[in-house]
Design a protein around this motif. Structure first.
Motif, mmCIF file in Angstrom:
data_model
loop_
_atom_site.group_PDB
_atom_site.id
_atom_site.type_symbol
_atom_site.label_atom_id
_atom_site.label_comp_id
_atom_site.label_asym_id
_atom_site.label_seq_id
_atom_site.Cartn_x
_atom_site.Cartn_y
_atom_site.Cartn_z
ATOM 1 N N ASN A 125 27.247 38.777 -8.037
ATOM 2 C CA ASN A 125 26.194 37.919 -8.580
ATOM 3 C C ASN A 125 26.352 36.523 -8.017
ATOM 4 O OD1 ASN A 125 27.714 36.140 -10.546
ATOM 5 N ND2 ASN A 125 28.214 38.154 -11.416
ATOM 6 N N ILE A 126 25.248 35.794 -8.002
ATOM 7 C CA ILE A 126 25.216 34.501 -7.330
ATOM 8 C C ILE A 126 26.112 33.480 -8.003
ATOM 9 C CG2 ILE A 126 23.248 33.565 -8.602
ATOM 10 C CD1 ILE A 126 23.919 33.319 -4.800
ATOM 11 N N LEU B 146 32.137 28.884 0.043
ATOM 12 C CA LEU B 146 31.897 29.789 1.167
ATOM 13 C C LEU B 146 31.010 29.136 2.216
ATOM 14 C CD1 LEU B 146 31.066 33.012 -0.885
ATOM 15 C CD2 LEU B 146 33.225 32.524 0.275
ATOM 16 N N SER B 147 31.185 29.585 3.441
ATOM 17 C CA SER B 147 30.268 29.179 4.516
ATOM 18 C C SER B 147 29.521 30.385 5.073
ATOM 19 C CB SER B 147 31.042 28.485 5.648
ATOM 20 O OG SER B 147 32.040 29.347 6.169
ATOM 21 N N SER C 242 15.560 39.388 1.102
ATOM 22 C CA SER C 242 15.695 38.420 0.009
ATOM 23 C C SER C 242 17.090 37.812 -0.016
ATOM 24 C CB SER C 242 15.406 39.104 -1.337
ATOM 25 O OG SER C 242 14.098 39.616 -1.375
ATOM 26 N N THR C 243 18.094 38.634 0.261
ATOM 27 C CA THR C 243 19.474 38.139 0.284
ATOM 28 C C THR C 243 19.657 37.114 1.388
ATOM 29 O OG1 THR C 243 20.289 40.256 -0.586
ATOM 30 C CG2 THR C 243 21.895 38.807 0.459
ATOM 31 N N GLN D 192 20.604 31.524 2.852
ATOM 32 C CA GLN D 192 20.299 30.416 3.754
ATOM 33 C C GLN D 192 19.800 29.198 2.988
ATOM 34 O OE1 GLN D 192 17.630 32.334 6.522
ATOM 35 N NE2 GLN D 192 19.303 32.952 7.879
ATOM 36 N N MET D 193 19.131 29.433 1.838
ATOM 37 C CA MET D 193 18.645 28.316 1.025
ATOM 38 C C MET D 193 19.799 27.526 0.403
ATOM 39 S SD MET D 193 15.327 29.981 -0.889
ATOM 40 C CE MET D 193 15.057 28.512 -1.887
ATOM 41 N N ILE D 194 20.950 28.170 0.222
ATOM 42 C CA ILE D 194 22.115 27.461 -0.322
ATOM 43 C C ILE D 194 23.135 27.182 0.786
ATOM 44 C CG2 ILE D 194 21.828 28.284 -2.674
ATOM 45 C CD1 ILE D 194 23.815 30.480 -2.151
#
Length: 649
Positions: free
Chosen positions: A555-556, A564-565, A588-589, A594-596
């Motif tokens: 989970n996110i 993490l990178s 979606s993943t 990429q948004m974070i």
């Protein structure tokens, strides 16, 4: 003669307490427990009849009803007392598993025959009155044939003593002594009653010895899993040790729940245990339908064992049919939206495996011998596989690997979709044994984790990768970093950053050239230590990747807590891209990560179509056999030199 009933009353209290513990602790599973429960009930009835016999014999002159009651209690006393010897012998045989290789029912019939003879002998007293008499004037009196009744019961005692003495070689003293204790204690009590008839101590002595027996041998807190009420793994190990020591045959069904850890994490301990109880209940139903009498055991590691002692059934036909029904109904057992995955094996002991140590080892490794898509196999089929020989000799293989340097690092290139070239690689360890050849990492890595050699292997990986980076011009090759997998054991080392800093200084390798891969499971098992280690390493300039994303219950929130990178999508997610839902999940993943500000590596890419789909989804990096399998050091260098001169289409 006035008899002292104090000991009988005390015996009834002890028996009541014992029965209460038995039913409260649910000690009624298995032949041994069932017979022990019957024995305590028989002791209670014996004591009750003994008290009734004394009371009504003394009042035989009061009325005919009292006279008849005295006879009923007297015959009840002698019959129930004789049954105690039978029940205890069966209990001893059940605990030691002596002579239980063929038919339990047949054995019980054979052992019951002398008891039937004894009961018939007791009932003949109605005619001749030679065992005991009850008269209005004198009450209860012993007859001249009473010693014969003791002689008839002596056979059960002798068999029990012989069996118990033979069990010394495989039972621990803390179990053997309580099993043997009732025999000398009963003889001592009988001797007291014979010479001092007014002291009725026999039932009290037996009751106390049975209470000791329950606490020392059955040990509910040791053999029962408190959360599920099932016999635990220690009880299973003891049962198998006894079977092995007595050379008795058994058929065993081993059910390993391969995703038990993740299901427990998702459900929580209480709901997970209720799930296991439902699974065990379904197994009992299937055994009942198939007319199989088996004992179920549960291990906290996520394993269920069923031992069948009777050898007549056609298990190769019955068990697969039952398991098919079991698998179909597993979906309906959980109310929580998850399902336990099973690897199931049917094993005949000692035909398939002939010693206890090998049996325990096989119980652990058999899922590794089965194809990923298979859920059922027989031990006979798995033992023939090459992997069984590897796993059976794994300790020797690992010892040789470390002592003789049979380990070697391979590197699998990672392709950048945006840059159109290979910019990194994952370091992967390989083992080539002089006797068995290449040993798959899926076999030797778990074995190394279990026997404590994973740290030595991890140290080899770190040193060899740092050496590799220091000896090659990574920049001219177009390489930006090398990924190194960290085991859970390495993550648990509080001095791990110091090891890294020592290697960094020894080989003059900048932290920018190294990326450490951790698994979500590894992080969950050692969060406090991992937080400190990761913080220290990231502050020093190292980057961290999360490996195998999508294999558990990720989970996110967990991901956001780790600096993490890179997140690596597991091959299972990539393989599911042939369906619309699978593609949507991957897309979606990628977008979410990429948004974070995280980059995505898609592992296990093997086809042009998969590559193109990932390109259209704006993926970052590709790793898989489409570009290259893992390569030895020299081959990897040549591959990168060749491929990075031209952009791949």
């Amino acid at each position: 003669m006035h008899k002292i009933l104090f000991f009988d009353y005390s015996a009834m209290i002890v028996q009541f307490v014992t029965l209460t513990i038995i039913f409260y602790r649910r000690l009624t599973l298995g032949l041994g427990n069932k017979v022990f429960s019957a024995l305590i009930i028989a002791l209670f009835l014996t004591t009750f009849c003994d008290v009734g016999m004394e009371w009504y014999s003394a009042m035989a002159a009061v009325s005919r009803a009292h006279y008849i009651a005295a006879h009923i209690f007297s015959y009840g006393y002698f019959i129930f007392r004789s049954s105690n010897n039978l029940f205890y012998l069966i209990f001893v045989l059940a605990i030691t598993r002596t002579s239980f290789s063929r038919s339990t029912r047949r054995l019980v019939y054979i052992l019951s025959t002398p008891f039937i003879v004894i009961v018939a002998f007791i009932l003949t007293n109605l005619v001749h009155g030679k065992i005991f008499t009850i008269t209005v004037s004198e009450g209860y009196s012993r007859g001249p044939w009473l010693p014969a009744l003791y002689v008839l019961s002596l056979g059960y005692i002798l068999i029990g003593v012989i069996v118990t003495l033979k069990s010394i070689k495989f039972l621990k003293p803390d179990k053997w002594i309580p099993i043997f204790l009732p025999y000398p204690l009963a003889l001592f009590a009988v001797a007291i009653q014979y010479f001092w008839p007014n002291y009725i101590v026999e039932m009290f002595a037996m009751s106390v010895s049975m209470l000791i027996m329950m606490m020392m041998v059955l040990r509910p807190e040791e053999i029962m899993d408190s959360g599920t009420g099932l016999l635990n793994e220690d009880a299973y190990f003891d049962a198998m040790k006894t079977i092995s020591a007595t050379k008795q045959g058994a058929t065993i069904v081993i059910i390993r729940l391969t995703n038990a850890y993740h299901v427990r994490s998702y459900l929580g301990e209480d709901r997970y245990r209720s799930y296991i109880v439902k699974v065990a209940g379904k197994l009992r139903e299937l055994c009942k339908v198939a007319k199989l009498k088996g004992q179920i055991y549960y291990g906290q590691s996520g394993c269920l064992y069923i031992i069948f002692y009777e050898r007549k059934a056609d298990y190769e036909t019955i068990v697969p049919n039952s398991i098919k029904s079991f698998k179909e109904e597993m979906t309906d057992l959980s109310d929580f939206g998850v399902r336990l995955n099973q690897k199931i094996c049917l094993l005949h002991y000692p035909e398939d495996i002939s010693d206890y140590k090998s049996l325990m080892h096989f119980s652990t490794i058999f899922p590794s011998l089965m194809a990923e898509t298979d859920s059922y196999s027989t031990a006979a089929a798995l033992i023939k596989a090459k992997d069984f020989k590897l796993l059976s000799n794994m300790d020797k293989i690992l010892d040789r690997a470390i002592k003789n340097n049979n380990l070697q690092m391979y590197y699998q290139p990672i392709y950048s979709l945006k840059e159109g070239k290979f910019i990194s690689a994952e370091a992967l360890i390989r083992l080539k044994d002089p006797q068995f050849g290449f040993v798959p990492p899926s076999l030797f890595i778990p074995a190394a984790e279990k026997n404590g050699l994973i740290l030595q292997i991890g140290d080899f990986v770190l040193r060899d990768v740092y050496r590799f980076i220091s000896e090659n011009d990574m920049e001219s090759l177009g390489m930006e970093y090398i990924e190194i997998n960290l085991s859970v054991s390495q993550c648990l080392q509080r001095n791990f950053p110091n090891k890294i800093f020592s290697l960094q200084e020894e080989f003059s390798v900048s932290p920018a050239w190294v990326n450490f891969e951790i698994t979500e499971t590894g992080y969950e098992n050692s969060r406090e230590v991992m937080d400190n280690n990761i913080q220290t390493l990231t502050e020093a300039g190292y980057t961290i990747s999360l490996d195998d994303y999508g294999t558990g219950y990720s989970n996110i929130q967990r991901i956001l807590k780790i600096p993490l990178s890179i997140v690596k999508l597991d091959k299972s997610m990539v393989d599911n891209m042939d369906s619309e839902k699978g593609r949507s999940i991957v897309e979606s993943t990628i977008r979410m990560m990429q948004m974070i500000n995280m980059e995505i590596v898609a592992e296990g890419v093997e086809t042009q179509d998969t590559l193109e789909m990932l390109r259209q989804m704006n993926g970052d990096f590709i790793q898989g056999y489409y570009f290259s399998k893992p390569l030895p050091e020299n081959e990897f260098i040549e591959f990168i030199k060749t491929k990075n001169k031209i952009k791949a289409s």
